[in-house]
Design a protein around this motif. Structure first.
Motif, short mmCIF file in Angstrom:
data_model
loop_
_atom_site.label_atom_id
_atom_site.label_comp_id
_atom_site.label_asym_id
_atom_site.label_seq_id
_atom_site.Cartn_x
_atom_site.Cartn_y
_atom_site.Cartn_z
N ALA A 13 33.02 92.01 -26.08
CA ALA A 13 33.93 91.72 -24.97
C ALA A 13 34.20 93.01 -24.19
N LEU A 15 36.97 94.76 -21.31
CA LEU A 15 38.30 94.56 -20.73
C LEU A 15 38.19 93.85 -19.39
N THR A 16 39.17 93.03 -19.11
CA THR A 16 39.20 92.32 -17.83
C THR A 16 40.56 92.44 -17.15
N VAL A 17 41.48 93.23 -17.73
CA VAL A 17 42.82 93.33 -17.15
C VAL A 17 42.78 94.08 -15.82
N TYR A 20 41.28 97.87 -14.63
CA TYR A 20 40.09 98.32 -15.35
C TYR A 20 38.87 98.31 -14.45
N GLY A 56 48.04 93.07 -21.81
CA GLY A 56 47.42 91.82 -22.21
C GLY A 56 46.16 91.93 -23.05
N GLN A 57 45.57 93.12 -23.20
CA GLN A 57 44.36 93.23 -24.00
C GLN A 57 44.42 94.49 -24.86
N THR A 58 43.48 94.60 -25.79
CA THR A 58 43.41 95.75 -26.67
C THR A 58 41.99 96.30 -26.65
N ALA A 87 46.36 99.23 -27.02
CA ALA A 87 46.80 98.08 -26.23
C ALA A 87 46.95 98.49 -24.77
N THR A 88 46.55 97.58 -23.89
CA THR A 88 46.80 97.82 -22.46
C THR A 88 48.23 97.39 -22.20
#
Length: 107
Positions: A13, A15-17, A20, A56-58, A87-88
């Motif tokens: 995966a 990141l998609t936040v 980024y 929201g993501q790590t 973590a983001t």
């Protein structure tokens, strides 16, 4: 010859936040040859911090790859695993390469 891992085959995966973006080319690339020990070290300047990244993501690590312009043919070179997953949370993520280099190839 075994199949080389590519950016699409070797990544679970990305990141998609918000905030980024894939980093640009590595700067300050160097190759150090150690003939006495039959190895080559690759190094580069630490990249700029990523972010700020929305929550929201790590991130567990960072990939270093040869960009061909097409993910399916971009060759994975290394995976820089973070000591602790990050973590983001609105902040930045900074990557610092080891002082001895990014990659070591034993010849």
């Amino acid at each position: 010859k075994p199949t080389e891992p590519t950016l699409t085959s070797g990544v679970a995966a990305e990141l998609t936040v918000a905030g980024y973006a894939r980093s640009a080319n590595l700067a300050g690339k160097t190759v150090n040859r150690d003939d006495a020990n039959n190895r080559v070290w690759l190094d580069a300047t630490d990249p700029a911090a990523f972010g700020p990244l929305a929550a929201g993501q790590t991130a567990a690590g960072a990939l270093i790859f040869q960009d061909t312009g097409v993910d399916a043919t971009a060759q994975l070179l290394a995976y820089e695993e973070f000591t602790v997953a990050r973590a983001t949370n609105g902040g930045t993520i900074t990557i610092a390469f080891d002082a001895t280099g990014i990659l070591r190839y034993q010849l």
